[in-house]
Structures are given as C-alpha cells and as structure tokens.
Design an enzyme around this catalytic site. Sequence first.
Site, PDB file in Angstrom:
ATOM      1  N   PHE A 226      36.367  43.813  51.284  1.00  0.00           N
ATOM      2  CA  PHE A 226      35.703  44.516  51.245  1.00  0.00           C
ATOM      3  C   PHE A 226      34.945  44.371  50.315  1.00  0.00           C
ATOM      4  O   PHE A 226      34.237  45.416  48.696  1.00  0.00           O
ATOM      5  CB  PHE A 226      36.815  45.962  50.783  1.00  0.00           C
ATOM      6  CG  PHE A 226      37.813  46.727  51.008  1.00  0.00           C
ATOM      7  CD1 PHE A 226      37.530  47.282  52.101  1.00  0.00           C
ATOM      8  CD2 PHE A 226      39.122  46.018  50.530  1.00  0.00           C
ATOM      9  CE1 PHE A 226      39.276  47.580  52.932  1.00  0.00           C
ATOM     10  CE2 PHE A 226      39.975  46.234  51.691  1.00  0.00           C
ATOM     11  CZ  PHE A 226      39.955  46.884  52.694  1.00  0.00           C
ATOM     12  N   ASP A 248      34.423  41.778  55.163  1.00  0.00           N
ATOM     13  CA  ASP A 248      33.567  43.080  55.074  1.00  0.00           C
ATOM     14  C   ASP A 248      33.402  43.520  56.224  1.00  0.00           C
ATOM     15  O   ASP A 248      32.740  42.550  57.013  1.00  0.00           O
ATOM     16  CB  ASP A 248      32.518  43.359  53.734  1.00  0.00           C
ATOM     17  CG  ASP A 248      32.068  44.760  53.554  1.00  0.00           C
ATOM     18  OD1 ASP A 248      32.196  44.835  52.536  1.00  0.00           O
ATOM     19  OD2 ASP A 248      31.403  45.329  54.401  1.00  0.00           O
ATOM     20  N   ASN A 276      36.994  43.292  59.501  1.00  0.00           N
ATOM     21  CA  ASN A 276      38.162  44.652  59.538  1.00  0.00           C
ATOM     22  C   ASN A 276      39.305  44.391  58.173  1.00  0.00           C
ATOM     23  O   ASN A 276      40.109  43.438  59.358  1.00  0.00           O
ATOM     24  CB  ASN A 276      38.479  45.259  60.008  1.00  0.00           C
ATOM     25  CG  ASN A 276      39.844  46.975  60.349  1.00  0.00           C
ATOM     26  OD1 ASN A 276      40.271  46.671  59.024  1.00  0.00           O
ATOM     27  ND2 ASN A 276      39.152  47.913  60.529  1.00  0.00           N
ATOM     28  N   ASP A 303      39.110  45.610  47.346  1.00  0.00           N
ATOM     29  CA  ASP A 303      38.286  46.464  45.882  1.00  0.00           C
ATOM     30  C   ASP A 303      37.554  47.968  47.457  1.00  0.00           C
ATOM     31  O   ASP A 303      35.790  47.484  47.567  1.00  0.00           O
ATOM     32  CB  ASP A 303      36.562  45.603  45.793  1.00  0.00           C
ATOM     33  CG  ASP A 303      36.071  46.650  45.480  1.00  0.00           C
ATOM     34  OD1 ASP A 303      37.162  48.273  44.885  1.00  0.00           O
ATOM     35  OD2 ASP A 303      34.382  46.738  44.917  1.00  0.00           O
ATOM     36  N   CYS A 343      38.964  53.570  43.740  1.00  0.00           N
ATOM     37  CA  CYS A 343      37.835  54.276  43.361  1.00  0.00           C
ATOM     38  C   CYS A 343      37.769  55.892  43.916  1.00  0.00           C
ATOM     39  O   CYS A 343      37.038  56.669  44.109  1.00  0.00           O
ATOM     40  CB  CYS A 343      36.559  53.960  44.046  1.00  0.00           C
ATOM     41  SG  CYS A 343      36.273  53.533  45.844  1.00  0.00           S
TER      42      CYS A 343
HETATM   43  N1  SAH Z   1      33.506  45.182  46.137  1.00  0.00           N
HETATM   44  C1  SAH Z   1      32.697  45.530  46.926  1.00  0.00           C
HETATM   45  C2  SAH Z   1      32.241  47.089  47.240  1.00  0.00           C
HETATM   46  C3  SAH Z   1      33.657  47.456  48.037  1.00  0.00           C
HETATM   47  S1  SAH Z   1      32.908  48.976  48.993  1.00  0.00           S
HETATM   48  C4  SAH Z   1      31.179  45.166  45.692  1.00  0.00           C
HETATM   49  O1  SAH Z   1      31.770  45.322  44.329  1.00  0.00           O
HETATM   50  O2  SAH Z   1      30.191  45.615  45.499  1.00  0.00           O
HETATM   51  C5  SAH Z   1      33.671  48.507  50.340  1.00  0.00           C
HETATM   52  C6  SAH Z   1      33.243  47.436  51.722  1.00  0.00           C
HETATM   53  O3  SAH Z   1      34.139  47.969  52.251  1.00  0.00           O
HETATM   54  C7  SAH Z   1      31.959  48.158  52.005  1.00  0.00           C
HETATM   55  O4  SAH Z   1      30.963  47.116  52.135  1.00  0.00           O
HETATM   56  C8  SAH Z   1      32.147  48.470  53.357  1.00  0.00           C
HETATM   57  O5  SAH Z   1      31.306  47.679  54.346  1.00  0.00           O
HETATM   58  C9  SAH Z   1      33.657  47.763  53.505  1.00  0.00           C
HETATM   59  N2  SAH Z   1      34.612  48.183  54.004  1.00  0.00           N
HETATM   60  C10 SAH Z   1      34.966  49.784  54.675  1.00  0.00           C
HETATM   61  N3  SAH Z   1      36.319  49.731  55.305  1.00  0.00           N
HETATM   62  C11 SAH Z   1      36.271  48.106  55.658  1.00  0.00           C
HETATM   63  C12 SAH Z   1      37.456  47.539  56.692  1.00  0.00           C
HETATM   64  N4  SAH Z   1      38.583  48.400  56.908  1.00  0.00           N
HETATM   65  N5  SAH Z   1      37.202  46.379  56.110  1.00  0.00           N
HETATM   66  C13 SAH Z   1      36.468  45.626  55.857  1.00  0.00           C
HETATM   67  N6  SAH Z   1      35.280  46.372  55.287  1.00  0.00           N
HETATM   68  C14 SAH Z   1      35.197  47.451  54.930  1.00  0.00           C
END
Ligand code: SAH
Length: 400
Positions: A226, A248, A276, A303, A343
């Site tokens: 993520f 991501d 994903n 995260d 979060c």
């Molecule tokens: N670690 C990042 C914040 C993550 S926010 C930072 O510090 O800035 C959550 C992120 O997860 C977003 O960019 C979103 O696109 C992604 N996301 C949400 N669900 C997801 C999934 N199932 N697989 C991959 N990415 C995902």
Amino acid sequence: MDSYPTIILKPGEADRILGGHPWVYDSSIIRAVTPTVDGELVQVKDHRQRTLGVGFYNSASRIRVRILSPDKITVDQAFFEQRIRTALDVRRRALPGAASFRVVNAESDLLSGLIIDKYEDVLVLQTSSLGMDRRKDLIVAALRAVFSPRAILERNDIASRKFEGLPEVSGPLFGEVTEPVNIDLNGLKFSAVVGGGHKTGIYLDQQVNYAAVATRAKGARVLDCFSFLGGFALHAARAGAISVHALDQSADAVAAATANAQVNGLSDRCTFEVANVFDWFKANTFTPPHERLVPKYDLIVLDPPSFTRNRASVPDALRGYKEIHVRALKLLKPGGTLATFCCSHHVDGRLFEDVILAAAFDQRRLLRRVATYTQSPDHPILPSIAETEYLKGYAYEVVR
Ligand code: SAH
C-alpha cells in the site's frame, strides 16, 4: 452571552462537554430556548442553565453543535488568525524544519470542521461543517495573513460533507496551482498533485514514521505494501536497503512513486508494481504440495487504507487485517521485521495487536515488539476527544 440563541442539554450530558469534547449530539438536547440559525453561533447550557460553551449550530447534522470555546467569542478573521497561530506553534515545536505538515487538524486544534494542510507554499483547506464552510472567506484571509501562501485550494470533495448538507466541491480559493507541488519530507522530494480535483496531495500523518521505520532498513530486502507515493519505500531505500519492492493498486500512485524514486536518485534499488495487495500476497505465497515457501524479505511494511469507517464493519476489517498479516509473516525471513499500521479509529491498538498475534499464532511465529508508532505530531491527539487518535503502528521482529 445572552445575544446567542440558547440550547439546553439533558441532565447528564454536560460532563463530556466540560471535559473538552466539542460535539453536542441531537440526542443530547432538550430544546432550543430561542430560534437558532443553521451555520451560526449558539450558546450551550446544561439543564440547570449553566453555560458550557459557544459553537456552530446545524439542525441538519447529527452533531448539532460544534463547540469552539467555553467563553463568549466573536468569530472573525482575528479569531481564525489566533487559532491558526496557536496550531502553528505546536507544529513548529514538534516538527522543526518541516515545510509540509497539517496546520490545523479540526478537533485537535479546537476548530471542529476545519482541516488545513500546508504543502510547501500551497495551502489546502477542508471544511466539513456548515459553520466553517460559511466562513471560508475569513479563513482564507487569516491564512493569507499568517503564511502569505502562493495559493489556497479547497478540497471539499469528501463524502462526510453530506452529513452537514454540504455539496462536494474543490478548486482554488486564492491564487492558482496547475502543476504538481514538490514537497520535501525529511529531506526527500515528493511530487504531489494537490489541486485540480485530483487525489489529495500526500499523507502527512506518517512523516515521522517514515524516518523511524527506515532505521530498520539498512542492508534489508524491503516490501512496502500500500505504498501510495512511496513514502516508506523511498525512506527505506535512502537508509541503505538492498532492494525495495512497492505495491499499490493505483496506477497513478505507482507512476508517481516511480518518478519520485528517480528524482531522489533511488531508482537503482526500487521497483514499483501495480497490484492488489491481497491478490499479490496470494500469488506470492502459493506453494505446490510438498514444497516449502522460501521467505524473501527482511522488512515488510503494511500501511493499508482504513478497512472500516464504522463500528459495524469492524469484524470484516479484522479479517482483512489478519489475512495480510498471515501472508506477510509467510514472506518474512526469520529475524526479519514487520512494520504495520492501522489508521481506523474503530480498531484500537489493543485490538489491532490481537489480530497480529492471531496471525502469528496461525503461522506459529513468535514476535518481539520493538517499536510503537502513532500519528505524526501535526495530527495532535487530545485524549479527552477520542476521535483525534486514529493511527497506530508496531514493529515486530520475528523471534522464531
Ligand atoms: N503508505 C502510504 C499510504 C497508504 S494509503 C503512504 O505513506 O503514503 C493507502 C493506499 O493503498 C492508497 O494508495 C491506495 O491506492 C492503496 N490501496 C488500497 N487498497 C489496496 C489494495 N487492496 N491493494 C493495493 N493497494 C491498495
């Protein structure tokens, strides 16, 4: 204070307000003594007519009143200037040298319904209550006086505005920003689109944790799940990771993170993939019968976005959290480190750790907790207002 319309609370409802919580729910109110006007100030009294505070009223919201002060106030430009300067002092003390941070974090700064982020010389404003929304001009004037910014943008395309009867809008309120803004976080450069009705600039609440987690990255093979714009990935790469792979599901985020790695001269050890995380984990932990999975990573960062926005969906969210922890533990080398964040306000630190331990139990792994993380100090926590605390994280080493 008699000039304001008066709201009377039911017996037993005053303590929370006296304790500093700014929300008066519709269910706490007996009656309004004088006619109220939505978006304007009212005074709140307990059932014995003792004054508790003054705040914005909105009959359309379940949060009828958002208290701004225990005393009489005039909400003008000077009021906002003073509150913003007080909030800024907190950030200057906690994050000296930072140029991008959250200037005002709503209830954390006694300004329920108002969020202001600073991305270098651009300010981004969010008003999630009618009272604040009506006063955008005053807020903009106050911000210009305090910061002399290049531009002030409104990013009010947030779903929660509907609870106050407000439409979703975004765009410039002062000046203009057409190009991405270059943001410096801990000496690393991040390019983020903050205007144009696009995705929000960057998550500022992990600023301190990027650096803290990176202290565990030297010589490590790192997986950042993520990853969004690559906050954890790039900090780990700079701190001496051998390799960093970041995942991501958003192609835009991955493109931006890839560009950020390049700008910082870290492309040689970073790879970014649109995936994903749940699917990627399944594919990468699959083992044919009679074969064993060889763990690859020394440091894995989890995260994810909040898996739950309300209490009812907590059980589903916990299943999601457990799944990614089980899979991450499969891919972590013995002695490796898992840095993991949650979060969601509805999943507290104890519950979150319970899920992590359930995953460890499934995998017969024993964990040593080596760090505890919280939101960066520009998102201040006021323990009397539980909603101000939402981000928690832990780092664990795999003992065996
Ligand atoms: N670690 C990042 C914040 C993550 S926010 C930072 O510090 O800035 C959550 C992120 O997860 C977003 O960019 C979103 O696109 C992604 N996301 C949400 N669900 C997801 C999934 N199932 N697989 C991959 N990415 C995902």
